[in-house]
Structures are given as structure tokens and as C-alpha cells.
Design an enzyme around this catalytic site. Structure first.
Site, short mmCIF file in Angstrom:
data_model
loop_
_atom_site.label_atom_id
_atom_site.label_comp_id
_atom_site.label_asym_id
_atom_site.label_seq_id
_atom_site.Cartn_x
_atom_site.Cartn_y
_atom_site.Cartn_z
N ASN A 10 4.33 -13.67 12.17
CA ASN A 10 4.09 -15.01 12.68
C ASN A 10 5.36 -15.42 13.43
OD1 ASN A 10 3.60 -17.71 13.15
ND2 ASN A 10 3.91 -18.34 11.02
N LYS A 12 5.92 -18.03 15.08
CA LYS A 12 6.11 -19.49 15.11
C LYS A 12 6.43 -19.94 16.54
CE LYS A 12 7.73 -19.13 10.40
NZ LYS A 12 7.97 -19.93 9.22
N HIS A 95 -1.78 -22.62 8.53
CA HIS A 95 -0.40 -22.34 8.09
C HIS A 95 0.20 -23.63 7.51
CE1 HIS A 95 3.86 -21.37 8.23
NE2 HIS A 95 3.49 -20.10 8.23
N GLU A 97 2.95 -24.99 7.89
CA GLU A 97 3.66 -25.82 8.87
C GLU A 97 2.67 -26.68 9.67
OE1 GLU A 97 5.93 -22.65 10.66
OE2 GLU A 97 7.03 -22.44 8.78
N GLU A 167 0.91 -18.01 0.66
CA GLU A 167 2.29 -18.30 1.06
C GLU A 167 2.82 -19.51 0.28
OE1 GLU A 167 3.15 -16.63 5.22
OE2 GLU A 167 2.36 -18.64 5.46
N GLY A 173 10.56 -19.32 4.92
CA GLY A 173 11.76 -19.60 5.71
C GLY A 173 12.95 -20.01 4.88
N SER A 213 9.40 -15.29 3.13
CA SER A 213 10.70 -14.60 3.11
C SER A 213 10.60 -13.11 2.80
CB SER A 213 11.66 -15.31 2.16
OG SER A 213 11.90 -16.63 2.59
#
Ligand code: PEP
Length: 249
Positions: A10, A12, A95, A97, A167, A173, A213
Site C-alpha cells: 500500500n 498510500k 483502510h 486511514e 490491520e 506505521g 509494520s
């Protein structure tokens, strides 16, 4: 049950189109592996140049998001028809985010999942708990609810072909990877949940990734867990290390 592993990057909001072509060219030889499905989910503007650069390799270029309508007055959104016409097969949906910064709810995720299937796109459906939810001991309840809503009105045949990415938000991250036990426990619970919604055959076929991560050092342990069928990788997918993650064995 042996399921084919799927390792997806991904990107991003990283990489200009020029940089995207360079990165695909750098990673192409490093991710060559016919035993694993390899997907680079890239910003929409990079899809076509990345796809050109990936031609002849085992890399699938995917999208990071799409809208749940085919066309119309939805300024700035990307239609599934655009993705299909560009040759995309995989699209990340929901996702964390997007949920956190762009207001995506479980109901929106479900609409997007249904729309992806309507166009034969394979959704990579994201779920996962916050640190507070983990500390409150409600991780599995919370993730089960996300899955149940995401899969509303999805047929068993469609579910069999989909990919779920577990996730934990606290691991994305942050450099704080979940332990293999934590990741396996939730991925196994997701598989049980799919079995309850559908049947054992569907639960056996659906692929469940871990994301958060993942690095070249943690990939082998995570991906060898019985209910973890690969990974969704953010930061490390932009580096040569992604080759080591794909070739984790
Ligand atoms: C992600 O973006 O889905 C992700 C897991 O990011 P990272 O690997 O950087 O934690």
C-alpha cells in the site's frame, strides 16, 4: 488447507508518476516469485504508468480506494469502471486511514465491496481495532462486527474470492508489529466469523492478510501462521525490503 499467499503493498499518498515507474523498475526483479500473488496498490494517478512499467512481470497493479457509484457528479472520486478499464484487479477498501480521515463507515465499506464485486474487482477489505479497543478486550467483537457489515449481501462465491486485511490500527506505521500470536488469533477469529456467515468451504478459501509494520524480519513468522495468508504492507513496500517480504520463506 493450502491457500495461495498474497502480499500487497500500500503505497498510500507517496510517489509521483515518475517515481512510481522508477520504483516498479527497481522492485520488479526483487519481487519475482511465482508462488505468491504480488500486488502494488498505488495512488490512482500512478496506476497507468505503473502498469506499463510492470508489464511482463508478476506484479499486479491495484488501487488504494474507489467510489461506490459507476459515474456522475462525485468530484475527485475514482469509479470502478475506470479501474477496470485501466486493467486493475485488486482494490483496497476501508483502510483505517480512509475510515479515520475521510469518514468511511462500515456501511460505506459494504457499498464499496458490493460495487467492487459488481465489476469483478477483488476487494482487499481492511479491518482492525484501535489500541483502546485492544486494551478494553473487545478486539474480536469489534473486528467481527466490521466483517459482518462489510460482507452484508455478499454471496459466498464472492466472499471466497475476496481478501481481508487484518490491520490493528496501533500497528500501522508505528513500527509496533503485532506478535505472531496476536495476529494469528484475530485472523483465525475472522475465519470463524466467515464460516458462520457462509460455510466452512468459504472460510477455508478466503485469504486473510496481516498488516501493520510488517518488515523483512517479521514477515516469515507472521506469514507462516495457519490463518495468515500474506500481508498488506505500507512503509516497507516502498523499499527494496519489499522483495524480502515477498520472498519471506
Ligand atoms: C498499511 O498501510 O496498510 C500498513 C500496514 O502500513 P505499515 O506497513 O507502514 O504499518
Amino acid at each position: 488447507m493450502s491457500r495461495r499467499k498474497i502480499v500487497a503493498g500500500n503505497w498510500k499518498m507517496n510517489m509521483t508518476p515518475t517515481q512510481a515507474v522508477e520504483l516498479v523498475n527497481t522492485l520488479k526483479p526483487l519481487v519475482a516469485n511465482d508462488e505468491v500473488d504480488v500486488v502494488f496498490c498505488v495512488p490512482a494517478i500512478n496506476i497507468i504508468p505503473a502498469m506499463e512499467a510492470a508489464k511482463g512481470s508478476n506484479i499486479n497493479i491495484g488501487a488504494e480506494n474507489m467510489y461506490f457509484e459507476d459515474s456522475g457528479a462525485f468530484t475527485g472520486e475514482i469509479s470502478p469502471l475506470m479501474l477496470v478499464d485501466a486493467g486493475v484487479k485488486y482494490v483496497i477498501i476501508g483502510h483505517s486511514e480512509r475510515r479515520e480521515y475521510f469518514g468511511e463507515t462500515d456501511e460505506i465499506v459494504n457499498k464499496k465491496v458490493l460495487k467492487a464485486f459488481a465489476h469483478n474487482l477483488t476487494p482487499i477489505i481492511c479491518c482492525g481495532e484501535t489500541l483502546t479497543q485492544r486494551e478494553q478486550g473487545i478486539t474480536i467483537d469489534f473486528v467481527r462486527q466490521q466483517i459482518k457489515i462489510a460482507f452484508q449481501n455478499v454471496t459466498a462465491e464472492q466472499a471466497k474470492a475476496s481478501v481481508i486485511a487484518y490491520e490493528p490500527i496501533w500497528a500501522i506505521g508505528t513500527g509496533k508489529v503485532a506478535t505472531t500470536e496476536q495476529a494469528q488469533e484475530v485472523c483465525a477469529a475472522i475465519r470463524v466469523c466467515i464460516g458462520e456467515i457462509y460455510d466452512q468451504a468459504t472460510a477455508d478459501l478466503i485469504r486473510i492478510q496481516y498488516g501493520g509494520s510488517v518488515t523483512a524480519d517479521s514477515a516469515a513468522d507472521l506469514f507462516s501462521q495457519s490463518d495468515i495468508d500474506g500481508g498488506l504492507v505500507g512503509g516497507a513496500s516502498l523499499k527494496p525490503d519489499f522483495g524480502k517480504i515477498v520472498n519471506y520463506k
